[in-house]
Design a protein around this motif. Sequence first.
Motif, PDB file in Angstrom:
ATOM      1  N   VAL A 129      25.223 -26.978   9.698  1.00  0.00           N
ATOM      2  CA  VAL A 129      26.352 -26.628   8.836  1.00  0.00           C
ATOM      3  C   VAL A 129      26.310 -25.128   8.575  1.00  0.00           C
ATOM      4  CG1 VAL A 129      27.452 -26.965   6.582  1.00  0.00           C
ATOM      5  CG2 VAL A 129      26.306 -28.902   7.704  1.00  0.00           C
ATOM      6  N   ILE A 130      27.399 -24.461   8.923  1.00  0.00           N
ATOM      7  CA  ILE A 130      27.536 -23.034   8.655  1.00  0.00           C
ATOM      8  C   ILE A 130      28.470 -22.883   7.456  1.00  0.00           C
ATOM      9  CG2 ILE A 130      28.252 -20.777   9.546  1.00  0.00           C
ATOM     10  CD1 ILE A 130      25.905 -22.073  11.119  1.00  0.00           C
ATOM     11  N   ALA A 131      27.972 -22.269   6.394  1.00  0.00           N
ATOM     12  CA  ALA A 131      28.779 -22.018   5.207  1.00  0.00           C
ATOM     13  C   ALA A 131      29.707 -20.842   5.493  1.00  0.00           C
ATOM     14  CB  ALA A 131      27.880 -21.695   4.017  1.00  0.00           C
ATOM     15  N   VAL A 132      31.004 -21.048   5.229  1.00  0.00           N
ATOM     16  CA  VAL A 132      32.001 -20.003   5.413  1.00  0.00           C
ATOM     17  C   VAL A 132      32.607 -19.762   4.041  1.00  0.00           C
ATOM     18  CG1 VAL A 132      34.094 -19.306   6.627  1.00  0.00           C
ATOM     19  CG2 VAL A 132      32.478 -20.864   7.743  1.00  0.00           C
ATOM     20  N   THR A 133      32.408 -18.567   3.501  1.00  0.00           N
ATOM     21  CA  THR A 133      32.852 -18.366   2.127  1.00  0.00           C
ATOM     22  C   THR A 133      33.365 -16.955   1.863  1.00  0.00           C
ATOM     23  OG1 THR A 133      32.185 -18.529  -0.192  1.00  0.00           O
ATOM     24  CG2 THR A 133      30.500 -17.842   1.360  1.00  0.00           C
ATOM     25  N   ALA A 134      34.325 -16.884   0.961  1.00  0.00           N
ATOM     26  CA  ALA A 134      34.837 -15.585   0.515  1.00  0.00           C
ATOM     27  C   ALA A 134      33.875 -14.968  -0.497  1.00  0.00           C
ATOM     28  CB  ALA A 134      36.226 -15.757  -0.107  1.00  0.00           C
ATOM     29  N   GLN A 135      32.940 -15.771  -0.974  1.00  0.00           N
ATOM     30  CA  GLN A 135      31.950 -15.297  -1.927  1.00  0.00           C
ATOM     31  C   GLN A 135      30.901 -14.492  -1.166  1.00  0.00           C
ATOM     32  OE1 GLN A 135      31.159 -17.903  -5.241  1.00  0.00           O
ATOM     33  NE2 GLN A 135      33.130 -16.918  -5.409  1.00  0.00           N
ATOM     34  N   ALA A 136      30.974 -13.196  -1.289  1.00  0.00           N
ATOM     35  CA  ALA A 136      30.051 -12.343  -0.544  1.00  0.00           C
ATOM     36  C   ALA A 136      29.216 -11.482  -1.490  1.00  0.00           C
ATOM     37  CB  ALA A 136      30.827 -11.481   0.441  1.00  0.00           C
ATOM     38  N   MET A 137      28.945 -12.006  -2.654  1.00  0.00           N
ATOM     39  CA  MET A 137      28.157 -11.279  -3.641  1.00  0.00           C
ATOM     40  C   MET A 137      26.665 -11.470  -3.337  1.00  0.00           C
ATOM     41  SD  MET A 137      30.579 -10.163  -5.600  1.00  0.00           S
ATOM     42  CE  MET A 137      29.881  -9.723  -7.166  1.00  0.00           C
ATOM     43  N   ALA A 138      25.853 -10.598  -3.885  1.00  0.00           N
ATOM     44  CA  ALA A 138      24.407 -10.730  -3.725  1.00  0.00           C
ATOM     45  C   ALA A 138      23.989 -12.112  -4.234  1.00  0.00           C
ATOM     46  CB  ALA A 138      23.695  -9.644  -4.511  1.00  0.00           C
ATOM     47  N   GLY A 139      23.214 -12.807  -3.459  1.00  0.00           N
ATOM     48  CA  GLY A 139      22.736 -14.120  -3.869  1.00  0.00           C
ATOM     49  C   GLY A 139      23.569 -15.275  -3.336  1.00  0.00           C
ATOM     50  N   ASP A 140      24.803 -15.024  -2.880  1.00  0.00           N
ATOM     51  CA  ASP A 140      25.639 -16.118  -2.388  1.00  0.00           C
ATOM     52  C   ASP A 140      25.082 -16.735  -1.111  1.00  0.00           C
ATOM     53  OD1 ASP A 140      27.554 -16.228  -4.421  1.00  0.00           O
ATOM     54  OD2 ASP A 140      28.680 -14.568  -3.544  1.00  0.00           O
ATOM     55  N   ARG A 141      24.553 -15.892  -0.220  1.00  0.00           N
ATOM     56  CA  ARG A 141      23.961 -16.416   1.011  1.00  0.00           C
ATOM     57  C   ARG A 141      22.798 -17.346   0.661  1.00  0.00           C
ATOM     58  NH1 ARG A 141      19.897 -15.544   4.712  1.00  0.00           N
ATOM     59  NH2 ARG A 141      20.522 -15.731   6.890  1.00  0.00           N
ATOM     60  N   ASP A 142      21.929 -16.891  -0.246  1.00  0.00           N
ATOM     61  CA  ASP A 142      20.781 -17.703  -0.652  1.00  0.00           C
ATOM     62  C   ASP A 142      21.232 -19.004  -1.304  1.00  0.00           C
ATOM     63  OD1 ASP A 142      19.043 -15.793   0.328  1.00  0.00           O
ATOM     64  OD2 ASP A 142      18.812 -14.799  -1.612  1.00  0.00           O
TER      65      ASP A 142
END
Length: 121
Positions: free
Chosen positions: A79-92
């Motif tokens: 599963v690859i997360a695709v998100t507009a949330q690109a803030m620090a910590g969102d990837r984690d």
Amino acid sequence: MGSILIIDDDSRNIFALTAVLKARGFHCETATGMQEAFELLAAGNTIGIILMDMMMPDMDGYEAIPILKASPQWQHIPVIAVTAQAMAGDRDKCLAAGADGYISKPVDIDKLQQLLDEYVR
């Protein structure tokens, strides 16, 4: 390789991703929400990877990924997360929810291709 399942509540995102991926030789299935996605998966479609929008009404990716990863029939599907949330910590946060990879919107198609190559080629 199986199909790419694109799950996004915005039909414009589905259209854009599908068009680009099909042009690159991928077969795509689409769902506008998790109910539809679970139905597609349960129908036994040969899904090889899931591109999941993390922010959707009803059930978002943070709720859906743990369900997929807990299911013996679906836990093997990356599963690859695709998100507009690109803030620090969102990837984690996405990876902590069980995502195998992460890409932010607007999607850099070359980066997406690299991610897909890791899992499907």
